[in-house]
Design a protein around this motif. Sequence first.
Motif, mmCIF file in Angstrom:
data_model
loop_
_atom_site.group_PDB
_atom_site.id
_atom_site.type_symbol
_atom_site.label_atom_id
_atom_site.label_comp_id
_atom_site.label_asym_id
_atom_site.label_seq_id
_atom_site.Cartn_x
_atom_site.Cartn_y
_atom_site.Cartn_z
ATOM 1 N N PRO A 98 -8.506 -3.176 -10.632
ATOM 2 C CA PRO A 98 -7.196 -3.763 -10.971
ATOM 3 C C PRO A 98 -6.217 -2.804 -11.637
ATOM 4 C CG PRO A 98 -8.919 -5.342 -11.430
ATOM 5 C CD PRO A 98 -9.607 -4.048 -11.050
ATOM 6 N N SER A 99 -6.654 -2.021 -12.599
ATOM 7 C CA SER A 99 -5.711 -1.117 -13.276
ATOM 8 C C SER A 99 -5.180 -0.054 -12.315
ATOM 9 C CB SER A 99 -6.363 -0.461 -14.493
ATOM 10 O OG SER A 99 -7.492 0.305 -14.097
ATOM 11 N N LEU A 100 -6.033 0.480 -11.455
ATOM 12 C CA LEU A 100 -5.600 1.484 -10.484
ATOM 13 C C LEU A 100 -4.684 0.839 -9.439
ATOM 14 C CD1 LEU A 100 -5.727 4.410 -9.520
ATOM 15 C CD2 LEU A 100 -7.796 3.812 -8.240
ATOM 16 N N PHE A 101 -5.025 -0.370 -9.006
ATOM 17 C CA PHE A 101 -4.178 -1.069 -8.033
ATOM 18 C C PHE A 101 -2.786 -1.309 -8.609
ATOM 19 C CE2 PHE A 101 -2.438 -5.042 -6.300
ATOM 20 C CZ PHE A 101 -2.298 -4.661 -4.977
ATOM 21 N N MET A 102 -2.716 -1.781 -9.831
ATOM 22 C CA MET A 102 -1.413 -2.050 -10.434
ATOM 23 C C MET A 102 -0.621 -0.752 -10.607
ATOM 24 S SD MET A 102 -1.402 -5.199 -10.344
ATOM 25 C CE MET A 102 0.220 -5.400 -11.000
ATOM 26 N N MET A 103 -1.294 0.336 -10.929
ATOM 27 C CA MET A 103 -0.627 1.636 -11.037
ATOM 28 C C MET A 103 -0.081 2.065 -9.676
ATOM 29 S SD MET A 103 0.235 4.097 -13.085
ATOM 30 C CE MET A 103 -0.821 3.922 -14.492
ATOM 31 N N THR A 108 4.391 2.994 -6.386
ATOM 32 C CA THR A 108 4.948 2.847 -5.040
ATOM 33 C C THR A 108 6.350 2.260 -5.113
ATOM 34 O OG1 THR A 108 2.770 2.617 -4.024
ATOM 35 C CG2 THR A 108 4.647 1.762 -2.780
ATOM 36 N N MET A 109 6.521 1.251 -5.955
ATOM 37 C CA MET A 109 7.850 0.641 -6.103
ATOM 38 C C MET A 109 8.856 1.665 -6.653
ATOM 39 S SD MET A 109 7.419 -2.401 -5.030
ATOM 40 C CE MET A 109 6.056 -3.494 -4.695
ATOM 41 N N ILE A 110 8.427 2.459 -7.617
ATOM 42 C CA ILE A 110 9.313 3.477 -8.195
ATOM 43 C C ILE A 110 9.664 4.535 -7.149
ATOM 44 C CG2 ILE A 110 9.452 5.360 -9.880
ATOM 45 C CD1 ILE A 110 7.789 3.510 -11.778
ATOM 46 N N VAL A 111 8.650 5.065 -6.462
ATOM 47 C CA VAL A 111 8.886 6.087 -5.439
ATOM 48 C C VAL A 111 9.781 5.524 -4.340
ATOM 49 C CG1 VAL A 111 7.761 7.421 -3.595
ATOM 50 C CG2 VAL A 111 6.801 7.421 -5.906
ATOM 51 N N ASN A 112 9.525 4.290 -3.932
ATOM 52 C CA ASN A 112 10.336 3.686 -2.884
ATOM 53 C C ASN A 112 11.775 3.478 -3.348
ATOM 54 O OD1 ASN A 112 9.742 2.689 -0.086
ATOM 55 N ND2 ASN A 112 10.943 0.975 -0.883
ATOM 56 N N GLY A 113 11.960 3.111 -4.607
ATOM 57 C CA GLY A 113 13.311 2.957 -5.143
ATOM 58 C C GLY A 113 14.069 4.273 -5.155
ATOM 59 N N VAL A 114 13.414 5.332 -5.577
ATOM 60 C CA VAL A 114 14.044 6.651 -5.579
ATOM 61 C C VAL A 114 14.363 7.087 -4.147
ATOM 62 C CG1 VAL A 114 13.659 9.105 -6.088
ATOM 63 C CG2 VAL A 114 13.036 7.361 -7.777
ATOM 64 N N ALA A 115 13.425 6.864 -3.232
ATOM 65 C CA ALA A 115 13.668 7.234 -1.832
ATOM 66 C C ALA A 115 14.836 6.444 -1.256
ATOM 67 C CB ALA A 115 12.408 6.988 -1.000
ATOM 68 N N THR A 116 14.936 5.174 -1.617
ATOM 69 C CA THR A 116 16.049 4.349 -1.142
ATOM 70 C C THR A 116 17.379 4.883 -1.654
ATOM 71 O OG1 THR A 116 14.642 2.394 -0.969
ATOM 72 C CG2 THR A 116 17.022 2.012 -1.145
ATOM 73 N N LEU A 117 17.423 5.269 -2.922
ATOM 74 C CA LEU A 117 18.660 5.840 -3.464
ATOM 75 C C LEU A 117 19.044 7.128 -2.740
ATOM 76 C CD1 LEU A 117 18.118 5.250 -7.288
ATOM 77 C CD2 LEU A 117 19.670 4.012 -5.760
ATOM 78 N N ILE A 118 18.068 7.955 -2.435
ATOM 79 C CA ILE A 118 18.337 9.201 -1.715
ATOM 80 C C ILE A 118 18.861 8.899 -0.318
ATOM 81 C CG2 ILE A 118 17.236 11.235 -0.678
ATOM 82 C CD1 ILE A 118 15.367 11.223 -3.205
ATOM 83 N N VAL A 119 18.240 7.946 0.365
ATOM 84 C CA VAL A 119 18.689 7.586 1.720
ATOM 85 C C VAL A 119 20.102 7.020 1.665
ATOM 86 C CG1 VAL A 119 18.306 5.953 3.627
ATOM 87 C CG2 VAL A 119 16.391 7.261 2.696
ATOM 88 N N TRP A 120 20.375 6.113 0.735
ATOM 89 C CA TRP A 120 21.708 5.521 0.614
ATOM 90 C C TRP A 120 22.762 6.595 0.355
ATOM 91 C CZ3 TRP A 120 20.735 0.670 -2.881
ATOM 92 C CH2 TRP A 120 20.154 -0.332 -2.116
ATOM 93 N N ARG A 121 22.422 7.551 -0.492
ATOM 94 C CA ARG A 121 23.370 8.632 -0.778
ATOM 95 C C ARG A 121 23.665 9.440 0.484
ATOM 96 N NH1 ARG A 121 22.916 13.448 -5.211
ATOM 97 N NH2 ARG A 121 25.026 14.191 -4.876
ATOM 98 N N GLY A 122 22.632 9.731 1.252
ATOM 99 C CA GLY A 122 22.819 10.456 2.502
ATOM 100 C C GLY A 122 23.648 9.673 3.508
ATOM 101 N N VAL A 123 23.429 8.356 3.565
ATOM 102 C CA VAL A 123 24.210 7.514 4.473
ATOM 103 C C VAL A 123 25.672 7.506 4.050
ATOM 104 C CG1 VAL A 123 24.593 5.107 5.182
ATOM 105 C CG2 VAL A 123 22.283 6.069 5.222
ATOM 106 N N ARG A 124 25.923 7.358 2.765
ATOM 107 C CA ARG A 124 27.311 7.372 2.271
ATOM 108 C C ARG A 124 28.003 8.691 2.592
ATOM 109 N NH1 ARG A 124 27.686 6.094 -3.687
ATOM 110 N NH2 ARG A 124 29.847 6.546 -3.224
#
Length: 172
Positions: A98-103, A108-124
């Motif tokens: 459980p602790s490793l899964f939650m980590m 994953t959510m943090i990395v995906n959020g950062v990747a989304t911001l990078i993609v959005w910036r590139g699209v803009r």
Amino acid sequence: MNTQLIAYGLLAALAIAVLYAGITDLRHRKITNRLTGAIAIAAPLFWIASGLPLWPGIAIQLALAVGWFVFGAVLFKIGQMGGGDVKLFTALALWLEPSLFMMVVLLTMIVNGVATLIVWRGVRRARREGRKVEARSTPYGVSAALVMLVMFAIRYGPAVHTAFSGSSTNFA
């Protein structure tokens, strides 16, 4: 045969499966039921090889998977996660403590959020330059694969080295 080596072999297979999920999610925006099903079906082999007791160990893994699936279904319903992503994380919940899964989920959510911001910036930027660009969501499978591989290297890397050098070690 050394069950510890079997367990590490299964973890290596899991890492390959998650990497494959990331690649197919990036290329086709799909994580297949066959892949997530194979990951889920292989989990009991890992439980046996790693000596996970039925109570509370396996019961906790099953409860974690069910809990994540319910939470993931809500995320899917509100359009925040794809169905393949939900099933992939549900299958991973069967494998990871459980602790490793939650980590893994949190990172994953943090990395995906950062990747989304990078993609959005590139699209803009591309749109300002007059290019037509389709704004697409960033696939969780890619972020999950990246996080899982890093977490596996940190969590199991030293133990794998020890196991293959002949010393005994523990999965905990």
